[in-house]
Design an enzyme around this catalytic site. Structure first.
Site, mmCIF file in Angstrom:
data_model
loop_
_atom_site.group_PDB
_atom_site.id
_atom_site.type_symbol
_atom_site.label_atom_id
_atom_site.label_comp_id
_atom_site.label_asym_id
_atom_site.label_seq_id
_atom_site.Cartn_x
_atom_site.Cartn_y
_atom_site.Cartn_z
ATOM 1 N N GLN A 32 -28.738 -2.513 1.350
ATOM 2 C CA GLN A 32 -29.163 -2.598 0.402
ATOM 3 C C GLN A 32 -29.889 -0.817 0.570
ATOM 4 O O GLN A 32 -30.109 -0.620 1.876
ATOM 5 C CB GLN A 32 -29.925 -3.287 -0.002
ATOM 6 C CG GLN A 32 -31.269 -3.170 1.664
ATOM 7 C CD GLN A 32 -31.688 -5.383 1.526
ATOM 8 O OE1 GLN A 32 -31.993 -6.289 0.330
ATOM 9 N NE2 GLN A 32 -31.734 -4.896 2.813
ATOM 10 N N ASP B 182 -38.053 -16.692 3.236
ATOM 11 C CA ASP B 182 -38.649 -15.972 3.171
ATOM 12 C C ASP B 182 -37.069 -14.747 2.731
ATOM 13 O O ASP B 182 -36.920 -13.015 2.807
ATOM 14 C CB ASP B 182 -40.257 -15.048 3.825
ATOM 15 C CG ASP B 182 -40.171 -13.853 3.430
ATOM 16 O OD1 ASP B 182 -40.491 -13.879 1.683
ATOM 17 O OD2 ASP B 182 -41.197 -12.797 3.874
ATOM 18 N N GLY C 273 -28.382 -14.841 7.269
ATOM 19 C CA GLY C 273 -29.238 -16.581 7.815
ATOM 20 C C GLY C 273 -28.505 -17.607 7.825
ATOM 21 O O GLY C 273 -28.475 -18.307 8.182
ATOM 22 N N GLU D 185 -32.641 -12.038 9.653
ATOM 23 C CA GLU D 185 -33.177 -10.787 9.102
ATOM 24 C C GLU D 185 -31.188 -9.819 8.917
ATOM 25 O O GLU D 185 -30.675 -9.699 9.744
ATOM 26 C CB GLU D 185 -34.545 -9.931 9.078
ATOM 27 C CG GLU D 185 -34.388 -8.998 8.576
ATOM 28 C CD GLU D 185 -34.007 -8.399 7.088
ATOM 29 O OE1 GLU D 185 -35.004 -9.547 6.638
ATOM 30 O OE2 GLU D 185 -32.999 -8.475 6.370
#
Ligand code: SAM
Length: 286
Positions: free
Chosen positions: A40, A165, A148, A115
């Site tokens: 990203q 999250d 994840g 992450e």
């Protein structure tokens, strides 16, 4: 310049392309860092009203003005609800705000943060220390840079609490809203474990909230949605959904709630589970 950073009359603005008929404009003092990872676009901006902010693919993730509201609500509620939490898993959470809340609890022995994007963590620690805090220096915190979805497939009955999250259900975060993922996540919890996820705006994305709850109800006996107001998230009102294999937040020992918080307190712990009538109706709770 990236397309969501726009020059208008000599000023720089972040334009969040929220939906066809609504855009959110933030006036920026400075683009502190603007990079791109394999996953990203990662920007750190300094804005006039919201302070320093983490922006992923043009979408506001967390801000100095109100990030603590989200971070406290997604982390303190499960820790207080669980009777004896020791091992916690955080999926996503790249700005480190959630792990920074978790380390306030001495009873937690190990916090694994999985992450997908190392760049988000590096940029947040470097440029937004007011949110990332000292979590990365705490020896109980273990960073894992992995998807994840892959990570949870290899753990079985290991964690007391899992906190998802995630970013929005587009891009790398999309898989974190799927039923397969939630089933693997349940399987990596101990028999009295629980998970919590951000379940989006109950006003603009009620379909995501409804779907998430529906999936979780198929796999967990206790499913409770709660809310908080986070001004930088579209619509302001935000939802979280806790799914537990044993403990119910109504029996949580609120005396153990950390005192060094800016938003959550004993009254908020109890009242956040009260939902407005339109949400109760949407979720068939009326
Ligand atoms: N609290 C904020 C919010 O709700 O907008 C931000 C959450 S945090 C920045 C979201 C993180 O999830 C990002 O850093 C992103 O890289 C990470 N992420 C997205 N998909 C992931 C995946 N499949 N596995 C692990 N982390 C993922």
């Amino acid at each position: 310049m990236k397309k969501y950073l726009k020059e208008i009359n000599g000023e720089t603005w972040l334009v969040e392309d929220e939906r066809d008929n609504m855009k959110l404009y933030y006036r920026i003092k400075e683009v502190i860092s603007s990079k791109e990872s394999t996953f990203q676009k990662v920007d750190i901006i300094d804005s006039y009203d919201f302070g320093r902010c983490l922006v992923l693919d043009g979408v506001m993730q967390t801000t100095e003005l109100d990030g603590y509201i989200y971070n406290e609500m997604i982390s303190h509620i499960p820790v207080v609800t669980h009777k004896k939490p020791e091992k916690v898993l955080v999926i996503g959470g790249g700005d480190c705000g959630v792990v920074n809340e978790l380390i306030k609890y001495k009873e937690l022995k190990a916090i694994d943060m999985v992450e997908i994007d190392r760049l988000v963590v590096e940029e947040s620690i470097k440029y937004i220390p007011s949110i990332a805090g000292d979590a990365s220096k705490d020896e109980r915190v273990n960073f894992v840079f992995d998807d994840g979805v892959n990570f949870v497939k290899n753990k079985y009955k290991y964690y007391d609490i899992a906190i998802v999250d995630s970013s929005d259900p587009v891009g790398p975060g999309e898989v974190l809203f799927s039923e397969d993922f939630y089933v693997s996540l349940r399987d990596c919890l101990k028999d009295d474990g629980m998970m919590v996820c951000q379940s989006q705006s109950p006003i603009f994305y009620k379909d995501v909230l409804k779907k998430t709850r529906g999936i979780l109800k198929n796999h967990f006996p206790v499913v409770k949605t709660y809310k908080a107001t986070v001004p930088s998230y579209p619509g302001g009102m935000w939802s979280f959904t806790l799914a537990s294999l044993k403990y119910d937040p109504k029996d949580g020992d609120i005396q153990k709630l950390a005192k060094d918080t800016k938003y959550i307190n004993n009254e908020i712990f109890k009242s956040c589970f009260s939902l407005p009538n339109f949400t109760k109706k949407d979720l068939e709770l009326l």
